[in-house]
Design a protein around this motif. Structure first.
Motif, short mmCIF file in Angstrom:
data_model
loop_
_atom_site.label_atom_id
_atom_site.label_comp_id
_atom_site.label_asym_id
_atom_site.label_seq_id
_atom_site.Cartn_x
_atom_site.Cartn_y
_atom_site.Cartn_z
N LEU A 20 -43.37 -33.58 -11.19
CA LEU A 20 -43.29 -34.73 -12.10
C LEU A 20 -41.89 -35.33 -12.13
CD1 LEU A 20 -45.50 -33.36 -15.01
CD2 LEU A 20 -46.07 -35.23 -13.44
N LEU A 21 -40.87 -34.49 -11.97
CA LEU A 21 -39.50 -34.99 -11.99
C LEU A 21 -39.09 -35.59 -10.64
CD1 LEU A 21 -37.71 -32.13 -13.97
CD2 LEU A 21 -38.31 -34.41 -14.80
N ALA A 22 -39.62 -35.06 -9.54
CA ALA A 22 -39.14 -35.45 -8.21
C ALA A 22 -39.99 -36.51 -7.54
CB ALA A 22 -39.07 -34.21 -7.31
N ARG A 23 -41.19 -36.77 -8.03
CA ARG A 23 -42.10 -37.65 -7.31
C ARG A 23 -41.56 -39.08 -7.16
NH1 ARG A 23 -44.69 -40.13 -11.73
NH2 ARG A 23 -46.39 -41.04 -10.48
N ARG A 24 -40.97 -39.63 -8.19
CA ARG A 24 -40.50 -41.01 -8.12
C ARG A 24 -39.29 -41.17 -7.19
NH1 ARG A 24 -41.47 -45.36 -11.50
NH2 ARG A 24 -42.55 -43.97 -12.96
N PRO A 25 -38.22 -40.37 -7.34
CA PRO A 25 -37.10 -40.54 -6.40
C PRO A 25 -37.47 -40.23 -4.95
CG PRO A 25 -36.74 -38.64 -7.83
CD PRO A 25 -37.88 -39.40 -8.39
N LEU A 26 -38.34 -39.25 -4.72
CA LEU A 26 -38.75 -38.95 -3.36
C LEU A 26 -39.61 -40.06 -2.77
CD1 LEU A 26 -39.52 -35.13 -3.52
CD2 LEU A 26 -37.60 -36.25 -2.43
N ARG A 27 -40.39 -40.71 -3.63
CA ARG A 27 -41.19 -41.84 -3.16
C ARG A 27 -40.29 -42.99 -2.71
NH1 ARG A 27 -43.78 -44.73 -7.76
NH2 ARG A 27 -44.58 -42.68 -8.23
N GLN A 28 -39.25 -43.27 -3.48
CA GLN A 28 -38.33 -44.34 -3.11
C GLN A 28 -37.52 -43.99 -1.87
OE1 GLN A 28 -35.97 -45.05 -6.59
NE2 GLN A 28 -37.68 -45.86 -7.79
N LEU A 29 -37.26 -42.71 -1.68
CA LEU A 29 -36.43 -42.29 -0.55
C LEU A 29 -37.22 -42.19 0.74
CD1 LEU A 29 -33.57 -41.39 0.25
CD2 LEU A 29 -34.24 -39.05 -0.33
N PHE A 30 -38.42 -41.60 0.68
CA PHE A 30 -39.18 -41.32 1.89
C PHE A 30 -40.50 -42.06 1.98
CE2 PHE A 30 -36.78 -37.28 1.17
CZ PHE A 30 -35.91 -37.41 2.24
#
Length: 416
Positions: A20-30
């Motif tokens: 839940l914490l990592a899904r948004r930044p990882l989506r924007q990055l990869f």
């Protein structure tokens, strides 16, 4: 409560929190597709504590004798477990209610669906020849996907041809076919079953709609990466579509809470193929590393051992099974017992190589009793650690012969 279950719940909670914490930044990055892989982490870590992990050495404990006259051991064990029985009953009741709700929803959706009229089916097959006519059904909740046996159904509204233009119909159907190729209907159903099993966990109900959103974003990205020229038309059809509320087992074309995120994803510059591949490799390495760390925490050190709490366990001796008595079965059952840091029992395995009986009744009686036992865990550097023990349980149809009296006792008897 079983320590293995608590360990599994802890790992699941940590994994869901991380996702839940990592899904948004990882989506924007990869990108959305690699980020959707993160949802594999909670089930992966949840099953690790249940996997068998045999240590290098086992501590062999004293043999526990069980004679044919011992028929009351089950009563003590039942009294010991009754304190936690209400928790198991509450969990089972809640899971049953959730599963019934899921089943009723599936049945209701299937009963409301009907075969397409011949004219509508012919028009759709002319527009998109890759459609499988056996999957198409009429339903007011469409466009949507519905899990079914033996294949997932594609639901369409009765006014599908009138509500959308030919270009819009093409985009919607290609979106739903992308869901089918990705197996999203099955993943969605598995997520609903996990929510039913973890109904008591508040984080699961927070995570479930975000799982559905990430699933839609990954599908949108997959489609637009192969047809970037359709971005404007895709955004237009989303904005002019009627949203449907999220329903268990159903994957609607559009759910109202998802519209803003899906439009934002279309407008944002998506990562290229190289970054997506790096994302896949990085997330795979992350999950593999997390799995190894979590698995290492469940394995004992080679020199670990455990001691039986004889005072406690003597009151929870196995009862001699009636079927074994009838069949005149006896012998020694060797149990390989996992001992947690708090002294409770984890996994129990029957050792056929060193046991002297293969009686299923005797093995079950010994295993059922062992689940109620307590152990003194091995300590390492002053800290309790997880260990394993080999516990022999000897079933005998007659008691051992009495010990011979010593010489002093014989003399006193002769004088008397």
């Amino acid at each position: 409560m079983n320590a293995t279950l608590l360990h599994s719940l802890l790992l699941t909670t940590l994994a869901m929190t991380f996702v839940l914490l990592a899904r948004r930044p990882l989506r924007q990055l990869f990108g959305a597709r690699p980020a959707f892989m993160l949802w594999l982490l909670p089930p992966l870590l949840a099953v690790l504590p249940w996997l068998p992990a045999l240590p290098v050495q086992w501590a062999t404990l004293p043999t526990m004798p069980v004679f044919a006259g011992n028929i009351d051991g089950a009563t003590a064990a039942l009294h010991h477990t009754s304190r936690m029985a209400w928790l198991e009953s509450a969990w089972l009741a809640g899971a049953t209610v959730c599963l019934l709700r899921l089943f009723v929803q599936l049945v209701r959706l299937h009963r409301q669906s009907h075969h397409l009229p011949a004219a509508m089916l012919s028009a759709l097959l002319q527009e998109l020849q890759t459609l499988d006519s056996s999957r198409l059904r009429l339903h007011p909740a469409g466009p949507a996907l519905l899990p079914s046996a033996p294949r997932t159904l594609l639901l369409l509204p009765a006014d599908f041809l009138q509500r959308f233009s030919a270009t819009e119909r093409q985009l919607i159907l290609r979106h739903e076919l992308t869901h089918l190729r990705r197996g999203d209907a099955l993943w969605n159903l598995l997520a609903e079953l996990a929510a039913a099993a973890l109904w008591f966990h508040p984080l699961i109900w927070f995570a479930l709609p975000r799982f559905r959103l990430d699933q839609e974003l990954a599908c949108d990205e997959h489609l637009l990466c192969h047809a970037p020229q359709d971005e404007a038309d895709y955004a237009h059809v989303l904005m002019h579509s009627a949203g449907h509320p999220a329903a268990p087992t159903l994957i609607p074309w559009l759910s109202e809470p998802q519209l803003k995120e899906r439009l934002t994803m279309i407008q944002r510059h998506r990562p290229g193929a190289l970054r997506r591949r790096i994302g896949y490799l990085g997330l795979a390495a992350l999950m593999a590393g997390s799995t190894l760390v979590a698995q290492a925490s469940t394995k004992p050190a080679p020199d670990q051992s455990a001691e039986s709490d004889l005072t406690f366990n003597s009151n929870l001796q196995p009862s001699y099974p009636a079927a074994a008595l009838k069949n005149h079965e006896e012998g020694t059952v060797i149990l390989l017992v996992q001992v947690h840091m708090d002294g409770t029992v984890g996994s129990i395995t029957y050792d056929p190589q060193h046991s002297t009986t293969k009686s299923a009744d005797l093995i079950a009686a010994a295993s059922n009793a062992a689940r109620q036992w307590r152990f003194n865990p091995q300590t390492k550097n002053g800290v309790a650690v997880e260990g394993y023990a080999r516990v022999p349980v000897k079933f005998a149809l007659s008691p051992l012969p009495a010990k011979p009296q010593n010489s002093q006792g014989e003399k006193s008897n002769s004088k008397s």
